[in-house]
Design a protein around this motif. Structure first.
Motif, PDB file in Angstrom:
ATOM      1  N   MET A   1       0.850  -1.190   0.000  1.00  0.00           N
ATOM      2  CA  MET A   1       0.000   0.000   0.000  1.00  0.00           C
ATOM      3  C   MET A   1       0.888   1.242   0.000  1.00  0.00           C
ATOM      4  O   MET A   1       1.880   1.301   0.689  1.00  0.00           O
ATOM      5  N   SER A   2       0.450   2.190  -0.733  1.00  0.00           N
ATOM      6  CA  SER A   2       1.263   3.396  -0.842  1.00  0.00           C
ATOM      7  C   SER A   2       0.427   4.622  -0.554  1.00  0.00           C
ATOM      8  O   SER A   2      -0.750   4.538  -0.247  1.00  0.00           O
ATOM      9  N   ASN A   3       1.059   5.744  -0.690  1.00  0.00           N
ATOM     10  CA  ASN A   3       0.333   7.004  -0.570  1.00  0.00           C
ATOM     11  C   ASN A   3      -0.598   7.143  -1.755  1.00  0.00           C
ATOM     12  O   ASN A   3      -0.417   6.471  -2.768  1.00  0.00           O
ATOM     13  N   PRO A   4      -1.571   8.042  -1.656  1.00  0.00           N
ATOM     14  CA  PRO A   4      -2.457   8.230  -2.806  1.00  0.00           C
ATOM     15  C   PRO A   4      -1.649   8.496  -4.071  1.00  0.00           C
ATOM     16  O   PRO A   4      -0.689   9.257  -4.045  1.00  0.00           O
ATOM     17  N   PRO A   5      -2.012   7.827  -5.173  1.00  0.00           N
ATOM     18  CA  PRO A   5      -1.238   7.961  -6.403  1.00  0.00           C
ATOM     19  C   PRO A   5      -1.287   9.381  -6.961  1.00  0.00           C
ATOM     20  O   PRO A   5      -0.402   9.801  -7.675  1.00  0.00           O
ATOM     21  N   SER A   6      -2.322  10.090  -6.652  1.00  0.00           N
ATOM     22  CA  SER A   6      -2.413  11.476  -7.102  1.00  0.00           C
ATOM     23  C   SER A   6      -3.387  12.191  -6.176  1.00  0.00           C
ATOM     24  O   SER A   6      -4.064  11.561  -5.379  1.00  0.00           O
ATOM     25  N   GLU A   7      -3.431  13.468  -6.295  1.00  0.00           N
ATOM     26  CA  GLU A   7      -4.380  14.190  -5.475  1.00  0.00           C
ATOM     27  C   GLU A   7      -5.759  14.067  -6.116  1.00  0.00           C
ATOM     28  O   GLU A   7      -5.940  14.380  -7.285  1.00  0.00           O
ATOM     29  N   TYR A   8      -6.710  13.605  -5.353  1.00  0.00           N
ATOM     30  CA  TYR A   8      -8.031  13.327  -5.908  1.00  0.00           C
ATOM     31  C   TYR A   8      -8.842  14.598  -6.131  1.00  0.00           C
ATOM     32  O   TYR A   8      -9.630  14.678  -7.061  1.00  0.00           O
ATOM     33  N   TYR A   9      -8.668  15.527  -5.250  1.00  0.00           N
ATOM     34  CA  TYR A   9      -9.476  16.746  -5.317  1.00  0.00           C
ATOM     35  C   TYR A   9      -8.750  17.812  -4.510  1.00  0.00           C
ATOM     36  O   TYR A   9      -8.194  17.517  -3.462  1.00  0.00           O
ATOM     37  N   THR A  10      -8.767  19.038  -5.019  1.00  0.00           N
ATOM     38  CA  THR A  10      -8.033  20.098  -4.329  1.00  0.00           C
ATOM     39  C   THR A  10      -8.959  21.245  -3.955  1.00  0.00           C
ATOM     40  O   THR A  10     -10.036  21.415  -4.544  1.00  0.00           O
ATOM     41  N   GLU A  11      -8.501  21.998  -3.000  1.00  0.00           N
ATOM     42  CA  GLU A  11      -9.232  23.196  -2.607  1.00  0.00           C
ATOM     43  C   GLU A  11      -9.317  24.165  -3.787  1.00  0.00           C
ATOM     44  O   GLU A  11     -10.340  24.809  -4.008  1.00  0.00           O
ATOM     45  N   GLU A  12      -8.238  24.206  -4.553  1.00  0.00           N
ATOM     46  CA  GLU A  12      -8.208  25.091  -5.727  1.00  0.00           C
ATOM     47  C   GLU A  12      -9.315  24.704  -6.714  1.00  0.00           C
ATOM     48  O   GLU A  12     -10.004  25.563  -7.264  1.00  0.00           O
ATOM     49  N   ARG A  13      -9.491  23.423  -6.915  1.00  0.00           N
ATOM     50  CA  ARG A  13     -10.533  22.947  -7.843  1.00  0.00           C
ATOM     51  C   ARG A  13     -11.919  23.375  -7.347  1.00  0.00           C
ATOM     52  O   ARG A  13     -12.736  23.881  -8.109  1.00  0.00           O
ATOM     53  N   TRP A  14     -12.184  23.149  -6.071  1.00  0.00           N
ATOM     54  CA  TRP A  14     -13.471  23.536  -5.476  1.00  0.00           C
ATOM     55  C   TRP A  14     -13.679  25.050  -5.618  1.00  0.00           C
ATOM     56  O   TRP A  14     -14.747  25.506  -6.020  1.00  0.00           O
ATOM     57  N   ASN A  15     -12.638  25.802  -5.310  1.00  0.00           N
ATOM     58  CA  ASN A  15     -12.750  27.264  -5.393  1.00  0.00           C
ATOM     59  C   ASN A  15     -12.943  27.749  -6.827  1.00  0.00           C
ATOM     60  O   ASN A  15     -13.632  28.753  -7.059  1.00  0.00           O
ATOM     61  N   ASN A  16     -12.362  27.051  -7.799  1.00  0.00           N
ATOM     62  CA  ASN A  16     -12.592  27.412  -9.198  1.00  0.00           C
ATOM     63  C   ASN A  16     -14.069  27.284  -9.554  1.00  0.00           C
ATOM     64  O   ASN A  16     -14.628  28.134 -10.246  1.00  0.00           O
ATOM     65  N   TYR A  55      -9.183   2.152  -3.314  1.00  0.00           N
ATOM     66  CA  TYR A  55      -9.168   1.323  -2.103  1.00  0.00           C
ATOM     67  C   TYR A  55      -9.462  -0.141  -2.481  1.00  0.00           C
ATOM     68  O   TYR A  55      -8.747  -1.052  -2.064  1.00  0.00           O
ATOM     69  N   GLU A  56     -10.493  -0.334  -3.289  1.00  0.00           N
ATOM     70  CA  GLU A  56     -10.849  -1.698  -3.720  1.00  0.00           C
ATOM     71  C   GLU A  56      -9.729  -2.353  -4.521  1.00  0.00           C
ATOM     72  O   GLU A  56      -9.518  -3.558  -4.429  1.00  0.00           O
ATOM     73  N   ASP A  57      -9.024  -1.554  -5.313  1.00  0.00           N
ATOM     74  CA  ASP A  57      -7.938  -2.071  -6.154  1.00  0.00           C
ATOM     75  C   ASP A  57      -6.619  -2.233  -5.393  1.00  0.00           C
ATOM     76  O   ASP A  57      -5.608  -2.630  -5.983  1.00  0.00           O
ATOM     77  N   GLY A  58      -6.606  -1.879  -4.104  1.00  0.00           N
ATOM     78  CA  GLY A  58      -5.401  -2.035  -3.298  1.00  0.00           C
ATOM     79  C   GLY A  58      -4.404  -0.900  -3.451  1.00  0.00           C
ATOM     80  O   GLY A  58      -3.274  -0.987  -2.959  1.00  0.00           O
ATOM     81  N   GLU A  59      -4.809   0.174  -4.134  1.00  0.00           N
ATOM     82  CA  GLU A  59      -3.916   1.332  -4.294  1.00  0.00           C
ATOM     83  C   GLU A  59      -3.833   2.133  -2.987  1.00  0.00           C
ATOM     84  O   GLU A  59      -2.845   2.819  -2.741  1.00  0.00           O
ATOM     85  N   LEU A  60      -4.899   2.079  -2.206  1.00  0.00           N
ATOM     86  CA  LEU A  60      -4.966   2.777  -0.918  1.00  0.00           C
ATOM     87  C   LEU A  60      -5.356   1.771   0.152  1.00  0.00           C
ATOM     88  O   LEU A  60      -6.216   0.918  -0.094  1.00  0.00           O
ATOM     89  N   ASP A  61      -4.753   1.885   1.331  1.00  0.00           N
ATOM     90  CA  ASP A  61      -5.251   1.065   2.425  1.00  0.00           C
ATOM     91  C   ASP A  61      -6.416   1.805   3.084  1.00  0.00           C
ATOM     92  O   ASP A  61      -6.733   2.944   2.720  1.00  0.00           O
ATOM     93  N   GLU A  62      -7.066   1.150   4.042  1.00  0.00           N
ATOM     94  CA  GLU A  62      -8.264   1.735   4.656  1.00  0.00           C
ATOM     95  C   GLU A  62      -7.974   3.095   5.281  1.00  0.00           C
ATOM     96  O   GLU A  62      -8.711   4.060   5.070  1.00  0.00           O
ATOM     97  N   GLU A  63      -6.872   3.183   6.009  1.00  0.00           N
ATOM     98  CA  GLU A  63      -6.541   4.443   6.687  1.00  0.00           C
ATOM     99  C   GLU A  63      -6.320   5.585   5.691  1.00  0.00           C
ATOM    100  O   GLU A  63      -6.845   6.690   5.852  1.00  0.00           O
ATOM    101  N   ALA A  64      -5.567   5.303   4.628  1.00  0.00           N
ATOM    102  CA  ALA A  64      -5.293   6.346   3.630  1.00  0.00           C
ATOM    103  C   ALA A  64      -6.571   6.764   2.916  1.00  0.00           C
ATOM    104  O   ALA A  64      -6.794   7.955   2.653  1.00  0.00           O
TER     105      ALA A  64
END
Length: 192
Positions: A1-16, A55-64
């Protein structure tokens, strides 16, 4: 298990998205305005769906996965500053709709899909709970309906016609965005 492969969503995106809402004349009866609000909601739902899929694909563990959901929830559900009272109410509606999607994702990650019943059964039970002024139980039922969506069940939006306008109707709207995100998890271009 690793860190998130990419940022899923950013504050900048929401603010845009919020900046676009601030700039445009919004009329909820107008198709283009309605699409902008729906895209705002669907965009966040897609990020939530991608976290659960990873998460289902094993890219993220439950905590991440749970941490990433919490990070996005903090962005999307934070208080919004709008001078226009009507736009503020519209954004509040989007945020309310997404509350259920976050709970469904967290519940699915923690325990998988609910064991019995259908999406429609849970939505009807939620509407009954709301009619008895039990919003917590109504939200729990809607979240359970959402776990079934993550497990591959379909959402029959005909059920929405049976529901009085209120929190459950808003949450079902969010579940509809989730169903769309799970069926077609393509990122929405902020310029659409």
């Amino acid at each position: 298990m690793s860190n998130p492969p990419s940022e899923y969503y950013t504050e900048e995106r929401w603010n845009n998205w919020l900046d676009r809402l601030r700039e445009e004349e919004i009329d909820p009866e107008d198709e283009e305005s309605a699409r902008l609000l729906l895209n705002l909601q669907d965009d966040a739902a897609i990020a939530i769906a991608k976290i659960v899929t990873d998460y289902e694909d094993g890219e993220l563990d439950e905590e991440a996965a749970v941490e990433e959901l919490a990070r996005i929830r903090d962005i999307v559900l934070s208080e919004v500053d709008f001078d226009d009272e009507e736009k503020l109410m519209l954004v509040d509606g989007v945020q309310t709709s997404l509350v259920c999607v976050f709970y469904a994702a967290e519940e699915y990650i923690a325990g998988g899909p609910t064991e019995e019943g259908t999406v429609v059964d849970y939505i009807r039970a939620a509407a009954d709970a709301e009619a008895e002024d039990d919003a917590d139980t109504a939200l729990a039922y809607c979240a359970q309906a959402g776990t079934l969506l993550f497990a591959g069940e379909e959402l029959d939006m005909d059920v929405a016609e049976e529901i009085e306008y209120g929190l459950v109707a808003e949450w079902v709207n969010g579940l509809d965005s989730l169903a769309t995100a799970l069926a077609d998890p393509e990122v929405i271009d902020e310029d659409e």
